[in-house]
Design a protein around this motif. Sequence first.
Motif, short mmCIF file in Angstrom:
data_model
loop_
_atom_site.label_atom_id
_atom_site.label_comp_id
_atom_site.label_asym_id
_atom_site.label_seq_id
_atom_site.Cartn_x
_atom_site.Cartn_y
_atom_site.Cartn_z
N ARG A 74 0.83 -1.21 0.00
CA ARG A 74 0.00 0.00 0.00
C ARG A 74 0.87 1.25 0.00
O ARG A 74 0.60 2.22 -0.73
CB ARG A 74 -0.90 -0.01 1.25
N ASP A 75 1.90 1.24 0.80
CA ASP A 75 2.73 2.43 0.95
C ASP A 75 3.58 2.73 -0.28
O ASP A 75 4.08 3.85 -0.44
CB ASP A 75 3.62 2.30 2.20
N THR A 76 3.75 1.72 -1.14
CA THR A 76 4.54 1.98 -2.35
C THR A 76 3.67 2.35 -3.54
O THR A 76 4.14 2.94 -4.51
CB THR A 76 5.38 0.74 -2.75
N LEU A 77 2.42 1.99 -3.46
CA LEU A 77 1.54 2.22 -4.61
C LEU A 77 1.06 3.67 -4.66
O LEU A 77 0.93 4.32 -3.63
CB LEU A 77 0.32 1.30 -4.52
N PRO A 78 0.73 4.14 -5.85
CA PRO A 78 0.12 5.48 -5.95
C PRO A 78 -1.28 5.44 -5.35
O PRO A 78 -1.88 4.37 -5.24
CB PRO A 78 0.06 5.71 -7.47
N PRO A 79 -1.82 6.59 -4.97
CA PRO A 79 -3.11 6.61 -4.27
C PRO A 79 -4.24 5.96 -5.09
O PRO A 79 -5.12 5.33 -4.52
CB PRO A 79 -3.39 8.09 -4.05
#
Lengths: 525, 486
Positions: B287-292
């Motif tokens: 989640r923290d690496t993906l774009p919003p």
Amino acid sequence: MALRGNVYRILEDIVGPQNISEEPVILDTYAFQWLAETISGTKFCTRPEAVLLPGNVEEVQAIIKACNRYGIRYKAFSTGWGPWNTVEGEGVLQLDLRRMNRILEIDEKNMYAVVEPYVIGSQLQVEAMRKGLNCHLIGAGANTSILASATSMAGYGLTGIFTGYSNCNVLAVEWVLPDGEVLRLGSLGSGAGWFGGDGPGPSLRGVMRGMIGALGGLGVFTKCGVKLYPWYGPPTTPIEGIHPLDGMPIPESFRVHSLTFPSWEALADAVYRIGEAEIGYVMGRALPPGLIPALNVGSATEYAQMLQLVSTEGMMDEFKYAIQIFLGANSARELEYQERALEEILSESGGKIILMLEEQSVKNILFRHLIKSEGISRVFQLAGTFATSLGAGTSWDAAVASSKFGEQLKRKYIERGAIADDGGDLAWGGAYQHGRFGHLEEIIMYDFQDADSLKGADEYVEESAQATIEKSLGQPISIVRGMAEHFGPTSCDYHIWMRRIKKAFDPNITADPSFYIEPEQPPGK
Amino acid sequence: MSEKEELVVIVGDVNVSDTPEVLESYSRDESFVRQMKPQFVARPQNADEVQEMVKWANRTGTPLIPVSSGQPHFRGDTVPSLGGVVVDLSRMKRIIRINRRNRVAMVEPGVTFAELQSELKEEGLRLPMPLCPRSSKSVIGSCLERESTIIPKYQWDISDPLLCTEVVFGTGDLFRTGEAAGPGSLEDQWASGQAQTNPMGPFQVDFFRLIQGAQGTMGIITWATVKCELLPRLQKPFMVASQRLEDLLDFTYRLLWARLGDELLILNNYNLAAILAEDPDDIKALRDTLPPWVLIVCVAGYERLPQERVEYQEKDVMDTAQRFGVEPVTAIQGVQGSNVLEALSTVSAEPYWKLRYKGGCHDIFFLTTLEKTPEFTTCMYQMAATAGHPSTDIGIYLQPQIQGRACHCEFNLSCDPGNPKEVEKVRHLFFNASKELMEMGGFFSRPYGPWAEMAYSRDGQSAMALRKVKGIFDPNNVMNPGKLCF
């Protein structure tokens, strides 16, 4: 029987003196109807007691509340076509909705429109095309009410492979129930807009209509949202030539072809493959063989001569197992794909393009008439009128089976001289929603002024309806009074449930039940 | 005879249960709906047994709660409101017919997505799927709930893919809807080429629409036909990443207009991570690496010129993307589109993706139009912030529906069911946000649990009309009483 003075005044107060009439000459214009002779033996159905022209939902509601108070029946009429739009019995009011003729909204992004009852197909289509959109037009023509088709009637049309069926195109609806209460279906009732017609919970669209609508038997619809579909042509569509041979230049994003196949089975295979390939903007049997001689003649005599000529020369063979298809695409690449797919399907099915209809001016005429749904006049032109039969919404294989039977049955009546000789095959129809279901209705042409012809037409329609029961050919399109009583016992006794719906939603039985269901079971049924 | 003995007569001894463990398991679900035990759980095997049960319920005034999917349940619709007997349809598992030519399957209510998918595959068909349903989810259950599916272009009507049904109404009458009603038996209809592909009718009433969305309050379905689609020969998934939801919308609208792509949906980073990753740590990390925001669009080729179809669609998608200033790619931050597509094309791996992060999840979903989704999203984030719920733990799923006329907007609020404080916080957020989103114009068309009162208080006329319908099909209110407005 005239309306009692106080009732007339109450109704007049609702709509204004200029919007109510009891004049026979006015009232008879509503009673004069296509297929009236099948009801009354004349071209006139029952004359309404009075006609009112409400201008908005509040006036419709006030009229219906008054009808409930004074025990008066009513039936709505928009572009009305056929006896199911007219009243039955004495003392029934006709509500002519022609003043409610506005397109209230076209939501370009979400591809829907909100219309009032008297918005006709061509009116909406012109406005939609300006925004790159199109609407589903039914075979009855672009002159018919979009709302009536969506809420109250049937909904077959030749763009159905791309634009679906009227039942499935309706979104939120404003509906004055038979007791005068206003029900707003779906998202509208929750104040969320027009984009959905279902919920909260079960969808009351189920009460509103089925494969066909309640035909005025469950109140009055005053606004509805309808789906629009992509239009890949220009924002305006110039017309060239003189009717009925007027045409429309075919945009670069479209291709127009008529296809012929060696057999019904080959045609059916091709239709299934076309549906699976998701190609086609128009697809159907727009020119069944019986219609070919009618394309450029002015009288029944000329039609008969032309029929003989084309039959003798073998030209009819080309149209025996034929369909029309328009490819329409968002891009040149897509169009190329669709053309290649069609070529492959033709090759697999043994089909070919009908070369005599490849001439540009002919294709322009076809394009105009099918995109604009303008072919219905032909079937009035020759014998005076027409009726239709069979035509269940079902799988394409079953539609073909029904069509084969229809042709066989028609020949009996043609040989008897009761109906016009069209060669036997006037099965019109198409496939819907990328071929998920289809329909072929068998049309007959007859002379309503000739007692034998009228009798023959009546008998044909009845016999074809009976055959749908005996041969399990699906639920037919031919609409007759008492349809529910006739077909109910063959179809899970649905008429019993319909009657309960009628009683629950219309406790005073003020919405004319004549083409829906009578509140009490007729004696002997 | 006792009630239990009467039920045993209908469904057999081994198919009636009143053991505390079994009753307990049906007394609650993952929702905030109040817990209540049924008196019995009965498992009929066919329409006759179902019909007998409904007649028995009418004679004895016993509520029946139909359940077709296996556990876990999430919406509260299968939790008894007034006690009664749970009618567990999981034994009705027959795939009665698959008709390749008409692309339709006829199945009983106990058939799950996983079971039907494998059978359809052999015929070259597939089902329009909801977003990664749990493995125990019934196909008919999903259809009856009007659950959104991930290929909007095949959804001509919100009722799709449900077609014809056989139903035992609350009165105990057996009925067939759509063209299946008749004339003729099913065998007669098959002989004339029919395949129960037309759900409308019979004739002037769409009975199936009155059963769908009813949460089992009108009757019990004993089989249904569902629309199937061709199995793709080739698929090419793309993703479009964005920092702002707004930047994806015009492109999505254009794809819908041009009917480009099959699967077409938008997920936020949390949901995409929850679907792909296997455990909480992985979910958090991904989640923290993906774009919003990620738009997923998949082009496909079927039996007819598959390569050509994929090629033209890909080029058209790219041209459209360029016009709207977005960039479809095949991988984002190491996440391959093919992996995303694989996850979307089948049922969820265990544990169910919504439970994978914290063990619990509460969904808020409603219909709106696509262009309004940013407003709802902003509202949800603001309300979460006020409630002290981390916005990073909110999953968002936006699904265009009815070929783009509407949009399913779903917020997934994860929480740890073992942490009472957190559960309480999420409960408050769930109720308050539901009210606020409804006030803003979110259309709660499927009003489960507490939403029913909120929804019908905004639309009293629909409630009144539905009660008339209920009075016709279930006059004694034996079918799942206490749900919706009944």
